[in-house]
Design a protein around this motif. Structure first.
Motif, mmCIF file in Angstrom:
data_model
loop_
_atom_site.group_PDB
_atom_site.id
_atom_site.type_symbol
_atom_site.label_atom_id
_atom_site.label_comp_id
_atom_site.label_asym_id
_atom_site.label_seq_id
_atom_site.Cartn_x
_atom_site.Cartn_y
_atom_site.Cartn_z
ATOM 1 N N ALA A 112 0.933 -1.167 -0.027
ATOM 2 C CA ALA A 112 0.265 -0.155 -0.049
ATOM 3 C C ALA A 112 0.903 1.213 -0.250
ATOM 4 N N GLU A 113 2.062 1.410 0.786
ATOM 5 C CA GLU A 113 2.957 2.379 0.795
ATOM 6 C C GLU A 113 3.512 2.571 -0.284
ATOM 7 N N ILE A 114 3.873 1.584 -1.069
ATOM 8 C CA ILE A 114 4.670 1.700 -2.608
ATOM 9 C C ILE A 114 3.574 2.387 -3.305
ATOM 10 N N LYS A 115 2.417 1.673 -3.427
ATOM 11 C CA LYS A 115 1.359 2.088 -4.478
ATOM 12 C C LYS A 115 1.161 3.581 -4.300
ATOM 13 N N GLU A 116 1.059 4.294 -3.051
ATOM 14 C CA GLU A 116 0.979 5.541 -2.972
ATOM 15 C C GLU A 116 2.071 6.425 -3.448
ATOM 16 N N LYS A 119 12.889 2.804 -3.208
ATOM 17 C CA LYS A 119 13.676 1.654 -3.584
ATOM 18 C C LYS A 119 13.693 0.646 -2.357
ATOM 19 N N ALA A 120 14.129 1.141 -1.115
ATOM 20 C CA ALA A 120 14.269 0.456 -0.315
ATOM 21 C C ALA A 120 13.015 -0.293 0.052
ATOM 22 N N LYS A 121 11.807 0.348 -0.092
ATOM 23 C CA LYS A 121 10.570 -0.403 0.251
ATOM 24 C C LYS A 121 10.300 -1.428 -0.639
ATOM 25 N N ARG A 122 10.879 -1.451 -2.022
ATOM 26 C CA ARG A 122 10.398 -2.269 -2.934
ATOM 27 C C ARG A 122 11.423 -3.428 -2.417
ATOM 28 N N GLU A 180 10.270 -7.307 -1.633
ATOM 29 C CA GLU A 180 10.864 -8.387 -2.292
ATOM 30 C C GLU A 180 11.295 -9.201 -1.226
ATOM 31 N N GLU A 181 12.160 -8.830 -0.160
ATOM 32 C CA GLU A 181 12.511 -9.771 0.880
ATOM 33 C C GLU A 181 11.413 -10.261 1.564
ATOM 34 N N ILE A 182 10.506 -9.713 1.797
ATOM 35 C CA ILE A 182 9.318 -10.265 2.658
ATOM 36 C C ILE A 182 8.595 -11.480 1.565
ATOM 37 N N ASN A 183 8.402 -11.209 0.386
ATOM 38 C CA ASN A 183 7.940 -11.992 -0.385
ATOM 39 C C ASN A 183 8.936 -13.370 -0.671
ATOM 40 N N GLN A 184 10.043 -13.124 -0.781
ATOM 41 C CA GLN A 184 10.942 -14.296 -0.718
ATOM 42 C C GLN A 184 11.009 -15.116 0.502
ATOM 43 N N ASN A 185 11.079 -14.539 1.446
ATOM 44 C CA ASN A 185 10.707 -15.127 2.809
ATOM 45 C C ASN A 185 9.547 -15.800 2.862
ATOM 46 N N GLU A 206 6.027 15.997 2.331
ATOM 47 C CA GLU A 206 6.892 16.724 3.521
ATOM 48 C C GLU A 206 7.903 15.777 4.433
ATOM 49 N N GLU A 207 7.562 14.448 4.536
ATOM 50 C CA GLU A 207 8.500 13.822 5.159
ATOM 51 C C GLU A 207 9.853 13.550 4.388
ATOM 52 N N TYR A 208 10.091 13.949 3.289
ATOM 53 C CA TYR A 208 11.341 13.701 2.569
ATOM 54 C C TYR A 208 11.851 15.292 2.364
ATOM 55 N N ASP A 209 13.246 15.191 2.717
ATOM 56 C CA ASP A 209 14.073 16.487 2.404
ATOM 57 C C ASP A 209 14.732 16.859 0.845
ATOM 58 N N THR A 210 14.887 15.712 0.460
ATOM 59 C CA THR A 210 15.476 15.706 -1.321
ATOM 60 C C THR A 210 14.723 14.592 -1.815
ATOM 61 N N THR A 211 14.759 14.978 -3.213
ATOM 62 C CA THR A 211 14.224 13.959 -4.133
ATOM 63 C C THR A 211 15.168 12.577 -4.325
ATOM 64 N N ALA A 212 16.472 12.918 -3.711
ATOM 65 C CA ALA A 212 17.110 11.536 -3.701
ATOM 66 C C ALA A 212 16.862 10.855 -2.524
ATOM 67 N N GLU A 213 16.233 11.286 -1.460
ATOM 68 C CA GLU A 213 15.722 10.843 -0.272
ATOM 69 C C GLU A 213 14.488 9.720 -0.780
ATOM 70 N N PHE A 214 13.587 10.517 -1.506
ATOM 71 C CA PHE A 214 12.546 9.875 -1.839
ATOM 72 C C PHE A 214 12.697 8.852 -2.679
ATOM 73 N N ILE A 215 13.673 8.890 -3.708
ATOM 74 C CA ILE A 215 13.789 7.680 -4.807
ATOM 75 C C ILE A 215 14.623 6.553 -3.785
ATOM 76 N N SER A 216 15.297 6.963 -2.954
ATOM 77 C CA SER A 216 16.193 5.880 -2.329
ATOM 78 C C SER A 216 14.985 5.040 -1.063
ATOM 79 N N ASP A 217 14.221 5.808 -0.343
ATOM 80 C CA ASP A 217 13.311 5.283 0.316
ATOM 81 C C ASP A 217 12.324 4.197 -0.349
#
Length: 809
Positions: A265-269, A609-612, A616-621, A596-607
């Motif tokens: 749900a978070e990734i979709k938003e 990517k980390a969620k995805r 994948e980690e949860i799905n693999q597990n 608002e929770e992100y200071d930079t676009t890089a932080e947004f993109i990194s977060d």
């Protein structure tokens, strides 16, 4: 051992043949009656049939009937080259009942012709006897049944003893066991019951090889029943553990699914604005890049004119220092010429002094009139004079004048002249005395010498000595020798002065030196060379630093030109980039805003990517736990716990019966123990394993070996564990051939795996269906990696199924 070459002039119906064999598979391909079997028979005969045919024996009669050329040939011959343990040997045999011949050629070229000696070498080369090779290596597919019959101990004890001995050794090596030798059925049964089991301790022989680390082979029925019971006990326990794990995994999977749903749900938003955030990141990156470039361009625009001005000053400074350096170099050149002028003057002065000295020495030399020859002659004359005097002194005369009436008495003594003497005077003379007065003249000579000859020789040498002294202008021999030494000293001094002049000239002429000196006159003065050189070194160092600095600034300006062509072009490009930055900043205002929770676009993109990645980690597990849950579900026994417990009781009863049977057998064994000799363990398990594996390959897993008794009776069972009779003829024709081939390979492999060897296969795939033939080809290809196989066939299609050395017959 492997065959390398076979040749024959005549053998049965073939003549003038030669065949080369290679490692692995060799196929003898030819029509029926082409001679394939004859070649095989000739190879066998070359190895095992004596060249002397005894026609009163069955073997001799059969050989003559089968292999001597028809109708009236009286001999056959063949030559076989083979390799054993990387050494090459050669057998040659000419079979005949009278004109026979044979030899064994050793690797070093020696030929052994005595049959007894050949037999000794054969025993070293071939690990087994003639029967083994006849029944195992050379046997045809149709002869397997008769081979099994011949293996029995009653009809052919040599072969069965050979196989038994080998199998005993194989089992001992595998299991590391050495027990008493027994031959009775009781011992075999007891061994089958108690292998790896200690009856006295009622436990496994090796405590480390229990249910958690069981033996794979070489075990007894008690051990097997014990392991089966304990494995069932473990399965019951494991089933309980699996059930608990199954429930625990269910809870974990449920929790992971909830966690996965939340992060999806978070990734979709976040994905809704991902594209515009990515675009914003790209625009920001481009703005940052342009800002960095404009900053750099501003710095260059400011630095460029400064560099030009600095470069002009440096070039002016360089020009002044270069002019000064030229002046210093001219001064150093002048100083070098002045130095050269002094050197030439010094050389000329030394040369003139040496020449003057040379002239003086030559004058002194001219004044000395003495040669080595003259001194030698002077010495010779003196020696001869001394020798004459010595001879005269050897004849000494002595006289005394007592009275004389004459007024004057003169005497001549030796070689001396006349002198006056008085009365009463004692006169001594060397060899000759003459007394002379007015009234008498008396000569007295020694009778021991020839005085006249000596006197003449003395006077002649005395005259020559005096004349030579006059010529040499010396008073004695010592002075002559001194003059000769002075002459030698003068000559050395003259040569030394000549060498000195030559060294000073150094290959030049005085006129050339004087000319050079004339050219160097009138030079202006110069400072000391060292002082000037120091100033040049200092100035050169300064110029080097200047040149480096100039080069750096020129290089920098060239870099500016390479990047921007000119200062004006740089300013134009700078203006364009500043305008583009303004346009990009306007574009940013049109894109979606950063949460608002992100200071930079890089932080947004990194977060994101980390969620995805987290998803994948949860799905693999989740997949792993689901698979593990399914595995646990599949591993749950089909039988109920009550059924498994009932089976456990049955196994306990079976184990108790086996132990009771073993105790009974042990009691029987004790009765015979005193009368039995110690023997090696006897086991056919390696043969069983090999035969079973081969049979499974050939029958595509349908049949496998069940048991092979010590008398070679064979039981075969299917994959469904249905036992079939031990008589092969009761099987289907194709299955019989498959079983026969499997057994033959198994026996051969057990016999020759430590020695290597070759095996003859006639067209053994004729009765195979396509699927079994394919499996048989695979089995043959597997064995050809370890052994040399000679396969005979008349069918080119059969030969084409293999990758082999095709030998056309």
């Amino acid at each position: 051992m492997k065959i390398k070459n076979f040749s024959t002039e005549i053998f049965a119906g073939i003549n003038n043949r030669e065949y080369q064999f290679e490692d692995g598979l060799n196929i003898l391909l030819g029509d029926n009656e082409a001679g394939k079997s004859t070649v095989i028979n000739a190879i066998y005969a070359s190895l095992f049939i004596s060249p002397q045919l005894k026609l009163n024996t069955t073997e001799g009669k059969e050989f003559k009937a089968r292999f001597l050329p028809y109708p009236d040939g009286d001999f056959a011959e063949a030559e076989l080259e083979f390799e054993a343990e990387t050494e090459t040997y050669k057998f040659y045999k000419k079979w005949s009942n009278s004109n026979y011949q044979g030899f064994l050629e050793l690797p070093d070229g020696r030929r052994i012709e005595k049959s007894g000696k050949i037999k000794e070498y054969k025993n070293q080369i071939f690990p087994y006897g003639k029967s083994t090779y006849n029944n195992i290596v050379f046997s045809s597919q149709q002869d397997i049944k008769s081979t099994l019959k011949r293996i029995s101990a009653e009809e052919n004890p040599e072969l069965i003893d050979t196989i038994n001995s080998f199998l005993r050794r194989a089992v001992m090596e595998l299991d590391g066991i050495s027990i008493d030798k027994f031959r009775s059925k009781i011992d075999n049964q007891l061994e089958e019951l108690t292998k790896k089991w200690n009856l006295k301790a009622d436990a496994v022989s090796n405590s480390s090889r229990g249910v958690n680390n069981p033996y794979k082979v070489g075990t007894g029925e008690i051990y097997d029943a014990y392991i089966e019971r304990e494995q069932l006990r473990a399965r019951i326990k494991q089933a309980e553990v699996n059930e608990r794990q199954y429930e625990e995994l269910g809870l974990e999977i449920k929790k992971l699914k909830q966690e996965e749903a939340q992060i999806i749900a978070e990734i979709k938003e976040l994905s809704k604005i991902e594209s515009e955030i990515n675009l914003r990141a790209a625009v920001e990156l481009e703005i940052d890049s342009l800002a960095e470039k404009t900053k750099k361009m501003n710095q260059v625009a400011q630095k460029w004119p400064e560099l030009k001005a600095e470069l002009q000053k440096l070039e002016q400074k360089q020009e002044k220092k270069s002019a000064k350096l030229a002046e210093l170099k001219a001064e150093i050149e002048r100083a070098e010429k002045l130095k050269k002028e002094q050197e030439i003057k010094s050389r000329l002065a030394q040369i003139r002094t040496a020449e003057k000295k040379l002239a003086e020495l030559k004058e002194l030399k001219a004044e000395i009139s003495a040669t080595p020859e003259q001194v030698e002659k002077l010495e010779t004359y003196k020696n001869k004079i001394a020798a004459a005097k010595a001879s005269l002194k050897a004849a000494k005369l002595k006289a005394k004048l007592n009275f004389s009436a004459a007024e004057s008495i003169k005497i001549s003594a030796g070689v001396e002249g006349e002198k006056n003497v008085a009365e009463g005077e004692i006169i001594e003379a060397d060899g000759y005395l003459r007394i002379k007065t007015e009234e008498l003249d008396i000569e007295i000579e020694s009778a021991e010498i020839d005085f006249k000859s000596l006197k003449k020789e003395f006077e002649e040498n005395q005259q020559k000595f005096e004349e030579l002294k006059t010529v040499m202008k010396v008073k004695d021999l010592a002075q002559a020798r001194k003059k000769l030494q002075e002459l030698a000293d003068l000559k050395r001094k003259i040569e030394a002065n000549k060498d000195k002049i030559k060294e000073l000239l150094a290959g030049e002429k005085i006129e050339a030196l004087e000319a050079d000196l004339s050219e160097l006159k009138g030079l202006a003065s110069a400072r000391e060379t060292e002082l000037v050189r120091k100033e040049i070194d200092s100035l050169t160092s300064e110029l080097a630093e200047l040149n480096t600095e100039i080069k750096l600034k020129e290089t920098k300006i060239e870099e500016f030109k390479a990047d921007y062509q000119s200062l004006e072009a740089l300013k134009d490009e700078l203006q364009q980039k500043e305008k583009k930055i303004e346009t990009l900043q306007q574009r940013l205002e049109e894109l979606a805003s950063l949460p608002e929770e992100y200071d930079t676009t890089a932080e947004f993109i990194s977060d994101l990517k980390a969620k995805r990645e987290k998803r994948e980690e949860i799905n693999q597990n989740l997949r792993e736990k689901t698979a593990k849950q399914q595995q646990l579900e599949n591993s749950l026994p089909e039988a109920s716990t009550r059924e498994m417990e009932a089976e456990f009781k049955e196994l306990e009863q079976k184990l108790a019966k086996l132990k009771k049977r073993a105790q009974n057998l042990l009691q029987i064994k004790e009765v015979f123990e005193e009368k039995l000799e110690e023997m090696d363990q006897n086991s056919f398990q390696p043969l069983v394993d090999s035969f079973s594996r081969n049979l499974e390959v050939l029958t595509a897993g349908i049949y496998q070996a069940g048991m092979i008794d010590s008398d070679f009776s064979i039981k075969i069972k299917s994959a469904e564990s249905r036992e079939l009779p031990g008589k092969f003829e009761l099987l289907s024709y194709g299955t019989y051939d498959a079983a026969a081939l499997a057994l033959r390979f198994a026996i051969f492999d057990n016999l020759f795996q430590d020695y290597g060897g070759f095996i003859i296969l006639d067209d053994c795939l004729v009765n195979f269906d396509p699927e079994r033939r394919k499996n048989a080809v695979r089995l043959i290809q597997e064995y050809q990696k370890k052994y040399q196989i000679i396969y005979t066939t008349c069918d080119p299609e059969r030969a084409a199924e293999f990758e082999a050395n095709i030998i056309k017959v």
